[in-house]
Scaffold this active site. Structure first.
Site, PDB file in Angstrom:
ATOM      1  N   CYS A 105       0.292  23.754 -40.555  1.00  0.00           N
ATOM      2  CA  CYS A 105       1.845  23.172 -40.914  1.00  0.00           C
ATOM      3  C   CYS A 105       2.461  21.938 -42.191  1.00  0.00           C
ATOM      4  O   CYS A 105       1.694  22.125 -42.826  1.00  0.00           O
ATOM      5  CB  CYS A 105       2.995  23.393 -40.334  1.00  0.00           C
ATOM      6  SG  CYS A 105       4.677  23.988 -40.494  1.00  0.00           S
TER       7      CYS A 105
ATOM      8  N   HIS B 124       0.662  29.069 -37.076  1.00  0.00           N
ATOM      9  CA  HIS B 124       0.863  27.626 -35.704  1.00  0.00           C
ATOM     10  C   HIS B 124      -0.374  28.802 -35.162  1.00  0.00           C
ATOM     11  O   HIS B 124       0.635  29.737 -34.384  1.00  0.00           O
ATOM     12  CB  HIS B 124       2.004  27.826 -35.152  1.00  0.00           C
ATOM     13  CG  HIS B 124       3.134  26.719 -35.651  1.00  0.00           C
ATOM     14  ND1 HIS B 124       3.299  25.108 -35.543  1.00  0.00           N
ATOM     15  CD2 HIS B 124       3.671  27.065 -37.039  1.00  0.00           C
ATOM     16  CE1 HIS B 124       4.077  24.719 -36.637  1.00  0.00           C
ATOM     17  NE2 HIS B 124       4.705  25.512 -37.278  1.00  0.00           N
TER      18      HIS B 124
ATOM     19  N   GLU C  75      -0.886  27.775 -31.975  1.00  0.00           N
ATOM     20  CA  GLU C  75      -0.692  27.234 -30.659  1.00  0.00           C
ATOM     21  C   GLU C  75       0.549  28.272 -30.187  1.00  0.00           C
ATOM     22  O   GLU C  75      -0.063  27.820 -28.919  1.00  0.00           O
ATOM     23  CB  GLU C  75      -0.165  25.755 -31.152  1.00  0.00           C
ATOM     24  CG  GLU C  75       0.947  25.573 -31.760  1.00  0.00           C
ATOM     25  CD  GLU C  75       0.810  24.577 -32.769  1.00  0.00           C
ATOM     26  OE1 GLU C  75       1.907  24.855 -33.450  1.00  0.00           O
ATOM     27  OE2 GLU C  75      -0.021  25.051 -33.682  1.00  0.00           O
TER      28      GLU C  75
END
Length: 515
Positions: free
Chosen positions: A80, A166, A168
């Site tokens: 990002c 993202h 994660e």
């Protein structure tokens, strides 16, 4: 041991990146955004990740990596803001979006890349950004796009990978596989990190910090503080460990009795049960602002503890807390200096707590862990499954689930409603399917009818979410029958509640708790 470095630009998910990588067995260190890549810092490092950020790359004061990051020869993954930073630093163009991009977005591949090995074209990613990459930086080629924007770029000369989404967060499909592809496939890092290693290292750290001093733990009986209690009792002489439970008057129904029984099972030899409900309710009288509530509760916890400990301990001692990393980062206490405050946690930003932390007088052995990791650690040290499975409960208790001012009457109303809600979830076999569920008493009254009588009762909000770590969350999709029956049971059983609503907000944009 091979490791990955994560450069923290202030993202609320920086530690989550590190945690995901640790989950598949690679040790991860987090360093500040501006850290220079010295020989010492890079020892055993196999790759670098640049985190997201609340900043835009074109803002004054926006964090930037030291130029040495791009000269290490190691694979670098920008996530990002990290990708946007790479772009700006290589003469590309980042522009502000007219409409921020949050939530799910499909990703389509333009070229093959080892970063997406085994990942299906068109997979669903998770976006959270207000800027986009308009023109890739010098030397970058386009690898993937979302519906409207550049989603991935690669610079072969400098071994730089950038993604706009993202991986994660749990809501990104194949996110863990993408991180594995980078860490294990591209970086070649070997696995060797697990909870056994963490337990050994944290036990040693506790012993070194405590030395010969006594350690006091303010324990709530919830998962976090109970796991800390178990850790202390295993790492230290139990005679040096003091467990103090303070009843603030803001606890759930029958909680104090349950806590007492649970703590005795831990085998603690020093257990103190303190009723301070009058002090807390008096201090909170007339206070409506949530940050002020948290500050009052945090400071009073310390004051009550100090008053009570004088009766039982003499000399120097340390204070232990069940602080999680989510508490730290939401309170703006991440590793770097660029994190924004989402909401303060009373055990993090209270002035008295901060003073003790700065003086090295606080032990926080869970400060690098998320809730699911804490549960895994708890099981490893023998904490009962009944406690491990318990839904999270905020340190300030019902004070942040009663919006507006706090009164004993409101506490009692909320206690009864919450007890019904949770017990209904258990009896319907729903409790373990939900990561966290609770009731919120709103500062709103609405007209209702009880029999032939007009009533003016409070509005109660029900909250139930699914999550694995608390960083992102989805609303639990109740069957209509269940939510209608639970609502009816609450309004028919709890005097003072005239209307029940269900909170359908995900995180982000909402937080899990209302305050």
């Amino acid at each position: 041991m091979d490791k990955i470095l994560v450069f923290d630009f202030g993202s609320q998910t920086t530690q989550l990146i590190a945690r995901r990588i640790r989950d598949f067995g690679v040790y991860t260190d987090i360093v500040t955004a501006e850290s220079e890549c010295t020989e010492e810092l890079l020892r055993d490092v196999k790759g670098i990740i640049l985190s997201g950020s609340p900043y835009s790359v074109y803002e004054d004061g926006a964090p930037a990596p030291h130029p040495s990051v791009y000269r290490t020869g190691l694979p670098v993954l920008g996530i990002c803001y990290g990708f946007q930073r790479m772009t700006a630093d290589s003469n590309g163009k980042v522009q502000k979006l007219e409409k921020t991009e949050y939530g799910r977005s499909n990703i389509n591949f333009i070229k093959e890349s080892p970063l997406f090995a085994g990942i299906p074209d068109g997979f669903t990613s998770w976006m959270s950004h207000g800027d986009s990459i308009d023109v890739l930086g010098k030397g970058f080629e386009l690898i993937a796009k979302s519906q409207h924007h550049i989603a991935c770029g690669y610079n072969a000369e400098n071994n730089l990978y950038g993604i706009q989404f993202h991986p994660e967060v749990t809501h990104c499909e194949h996110g863990i596989d993408i991180l594995k592809n980078f860490v294990i496939g591209i970086c070649g890092a070997a696995t060797g990190w697990n909870m056994d290693v963490y337990l050994k290292e944290e036990s040693l750290a506790i012993q070194q910090q405590a030395g010969d001093r006594d350690v006091l733990l303010l324990i709530s009986g919830g998962v976090d503080s109970t796991v800390v209690g178990g850790l202390l009792l295993k790492a230290l002489d139990p005679a040096k460990v003091h467990l103090m439970y303070i009843d603030t008057g803001l606890m759930r129904k029958d909680e104090s009795k349950e806590v007492e029984a649970g703590l005795k099972k831990l085998g603690a030899s020093n257990l103190y049960l303190i009723d301070a409900s009058d002090r807390f309710l008096t201090a909170l009288e007339g206070v409506s602002e949530p940050e002020k509530k948290r500050e009052i509760i945090g400071d009073l916890f310390i004051k009550v503890q100090e008053d009570e400990i004088r009766k039982r301990l003499s000399g120097d001692y340390l204070l232990a807390q069940g602080t999680l990393y989510t508490d730290l980062i939401e309170s703006g206490k991440g590793v770097g200096k660029k994190a924004h405050v989402i909401k303060s946690h009373h055990n993090v930003r209270s002035p008295l707590v901060e003073a003790k932390r700065d003086a090295g007088l606080i032990i926080e052995p869970l400060g690098k862990l998320y809730k699911d990791e804490v549960r895994a650690l708890g099981r490893k040290i023998g904490i009962s499954d009944e406690i491990i499975r318990r839904h999270p409960f905020p340190g300030p208790g019902l004070a942040v689930r009663i919006l507006g001012d706090i009164t004993l009457d409101k506490c009692n109303i909320l206690r009864e409603a919450d007890w019904i809600f949770i017990n209904e979830l258990k009896s319907r076999g729903l409790y373990d399917k939900i990561w966290q569920a609770f009731c919120v008493l709103l500062p709103i009254r609405s007209v209702g009818v009880a029999g032939d009588m007009r009533e003016y009762g409070y509005v109660l909000a029900l909250r139930a979410i699914t999550s694995s770590d608390g960083m992102t969350a989805d609303v639990y999709p109740f069957d209509t029958k269940d939510i209608l029956e639970i609502s009816s049971l609450i309004t028919n059983s709890v005097r003072g509640i005239g209307r029940v609503v269900y909170d359908v907000s995900s995180k982000p944009p909402a937080t899990i708790e209302w305050e």
